[in-house]
Design an enzyme around this catalytic site. Sequence first.
Site, short mmCIF file in Angstrom:
data_model
loop_
_atom_site.label_atom_id
_atom_site.label_comp_id
_atom_site.label_asym_id
_atom_site.label_seq_id
_atom_site.Cartn_x
_atom_site.Cartn_y
_atom_site.Cartn_z
CE LYS A 183 12.21 -1.77 39.07
NZ LYS A 183 11.52 -1.28 40.26
CD GLU A 199 0.55 -3.27 44.06
OE1 GLU A 199 1.58 -3.01 44.72
OE2 GLU A 199 0.57 -3.93 43.01
N GLY A 203 4.84 -7.69 41.22
CA GLY A 203 6.03 -8.40 41.67
C GLY A 203 6.05 -8.60 43.18
#
Length: 260
Positions: A129, A111, A104
């Site tokens: 989440k 990452e 996002g």
Amino acid sequence: MTGELSPIDKAKFVAAKRAAEFVEDGMRVGLGTGSTAAWLVRCLGEKVREEGLKFRGVPTSTRTAELAREVGIEVITLEEARWLDLTIDGADEFDGELSLIKGGGGALLQEKIVATASDQMVVIADAAKEVGTLGAFPLPVEVIPFGWTASQALIEEALVSMDVMGRQITLRMDGDAAYRTDEGNFILDLHLTRIGNPRQLALILNQIPGVVENGLFIDICDQVVIGYGDGRVEVRDINAGTTSEEQIALAENDNLFRDI
């Protein structure tokens, strides 16, 4: 100052503060990108300044690198580190098997590279989440700019045979122009609503020409630290099959908030 934080920010803060305890002297640590990861970087910076913690951080984006240097963390590249002891990062969604949707914040490629170059990955997230099934959050797919519309068409074709509820795809924008990742690529956001088989979808997407990487993180996360607005944190370890809960103190005069 913590009284001025929203419940969501408090949840992110306590998750980050608890996860910072995983970092020990001499470690090489991947530092994630996003709002929750930013709390982690601030918490670790405070431990460097106040407790003399010595570690080296490998950021997953230019903005994380800037923040890390700002708070006093020694920053190195993944090439210099070669391998990491630990990566701590946020997630846009996670399920009961600790499969994730990430990207996002637009840094999914770095990452994923950093997370998979680590002995352990810890995810920090607020309780909102957690989902029963991945897919409510749009799935980011990083594509090279050349021929991106052809890549999108191939993705649309592949989704027809996938176990998903929606198939809308949008190009991520930054104002009037396409959003660019740190590598100069575009991001296509897949609005799937529900992903029935994340592992299969991740494999199919990465076989499509022009796709660099997708935001499904499967069999990568080892632990998740879940924060709540009342200061509670829950730590789940997928490998050990354990869950623990504790309360994190919210200090009103915490130095962490002086610049926020």
